[in-house]
Design an enzyme around this catalytic site. Sequence first.
Site, PDB file in Angstrom:
ATOM      1  N   ILE A  43     -21.144 -11.826 -15.149  1.00 26.52           N
ATOM      2  CA  ILE A  43     -21.644 -12.184 -13.931  1.00 26.52           C
ATOM      3  C   ILE A  43     -20.753 -12.287 -12.694  1.00 26.52           C
ATOM      4  O   ILE A  43     -20.837 -12.052 -11.643  1.00 26.52           O
ATOM      5  CB  ILE A  43     -22.760 -12.994 -13.752  1.00 26.52           C
ATOM      6  CG1 ILE A  43     -23.709 -13.094 -12.602  1.00 26.52           C
ATOM      7  CG2 ILE A  43     -21.932 -14.444 -13.852  1.00 26.52           C
ATOM      8  CD1 ILE A  43     -24.808 -14.039 -12.730  1.00 26.52           C
ATOM      9  N   LYS A  44     -19.493 -12.842 -13.172  1.00 29.69           N
ATOM     10  CA  LYS A  44     -18.470 -13.150 -12.271  1.00 29.69           C
ATOM     11  C   LYS A  44     -17.788 -11.814 -11.424  1.00 29.69           C
ATOM     12  O   LYS A  44     -17.234 -12.057 -10.556  1.00 29.69           O
ATOM     13  CB  LYS A  44     -17.403 -13.643 -13.016  1.00 29.69           C
ATOM     14  CG  LYS A  44     -17.754 -15.082 -13.576  1.00 29.69           C
ATOM     15  CD  LYS A  44     -18.120 -16.293 -12.708  1.00 29.69           C
ATOM     16  CE  LYS A  44     -18.002 -17.658 -13.397  1.00 29.69           C
ATOM     17  NZ  LYS A  44     -18.384 -18.699 -12.266  1.00 29.69           N
TER      18      LYS A  44
END
Length: 452
Positions: A43-44
């Site tokens: 998700i980063k």
Amino acid sequence: MDVKNNILETIGNTPLVKLNKITKDLPCDVYAKVEYFNPGNSIKDRMAVKMVEVAEAEGKLKPGGTIIECTSGNTGMGLAMAAVVKGYKCIFSTTDKQSQSKVDILRALGAEVIVCPTNVEPEDPRSYYSVAARLQREIPNSFLMNQYDNLANRQAHYESTGPEIWKQTEGKITHLVVTAGTGGTVTGTAQYLKEMNPNIQIWAIDVYGSLLTKYFRTGELDMNEVHPYVSEGFGEDFVPQNYDMSVIDHFEQVTDKDGAVMTRRLAKEEALFCGYSAGSCIQGLMQLKDKLKKGDVVVAILHDHGSRYVNKVYNDQWMAERGFFDVKSFKDVVNARGKQKLITIEPTQSVADAVELMKKYDIEHIPVINKDDEIIGSVSEGGLFQKVFSNPEIRTEKIEQVMEKAFPMVAFDTPIEKLGTLINKENGAVLAKDESGSLNIVTKYDIIQALA
């Protein structure tokens, strides 16, 4: 043509996948937002690219510049991809708690990685926070992204993660469950969802050893709450500026062990090969199951991919060394397998006799015991195969002429991590006497079966 101009354009629009087995006893449906579908497998990617774009727009990151960040790996992955596409250099500081595979991935993308000690205060010059800040001061034309206090972090999730979840659930979401680290994901996503429906419950999952939970409940920064933990990717020893606690309804803490065990369950039961924090997220949800009711729609964010944890949470020895398996000793292995009659052979019997015993009982290792009940050696399927293959006539020879050294004898309560050091390529089993004096054998296969 339906094409992307570069890899960064593939970020986002990750799927919602229903959990079917782990959550089968819950009164409602649970959907996983599977973020390892992003190109950097986490998700980063979302916030990394957003931080770069904002820094560019504000003139803080200039052509040919250097991106500096302190990262546990995933943010670095997103920043490194952005740097490759946009033409920047990258230097990352990380902690020695992180898996080596994460460091290797960052270096593969051309980043320089500096590994710093974990168990030091954030203000300590050796901490990965302090090292990153020092590099920014020393290197011309560089910019420290500072994912903890850079509000572009939560902005990314306000603009992408929140709207995606709202659209995918057709606005029916009632609960968001997410592990909390820098605060960007939980805060940004919550801000959007709360604007759409203020009744949506936001549950942040924390780890024991982090001070976030107590700070949420009391407003007190209590450093006595802080102690080392092995969970990766969430929990903090300070409160990043990305947090807006007003949009979070509950903090729940999860142990290192429970998070690790659930991570492996996600892979085995749901075919979701995720990172450590994903298991902690689902474990936190299960601890709160009594707060759920029929008709609720729960979304849990699974942050990253399991490939970065193959030497840790997916490694049996790593798990055993930390006591994360319920099977903890030789005795536990025997009990898990069930007591079995120990098959032995005398030194005067033939190699053919040993081969026949292995076939009959489907075993690979046999202790050699003489008439005085002394353990004097061993035979193994692998060892016999090599000898018979090189000299077929050996089948008529006596065991005492071809036997290998005796299997090690250990106490019946020997810890499983010790057994792991005794069983190796040269030695396939260990022996121990139980409370009644009966001899028992444990092989590598027995341990694997007990841990599975």
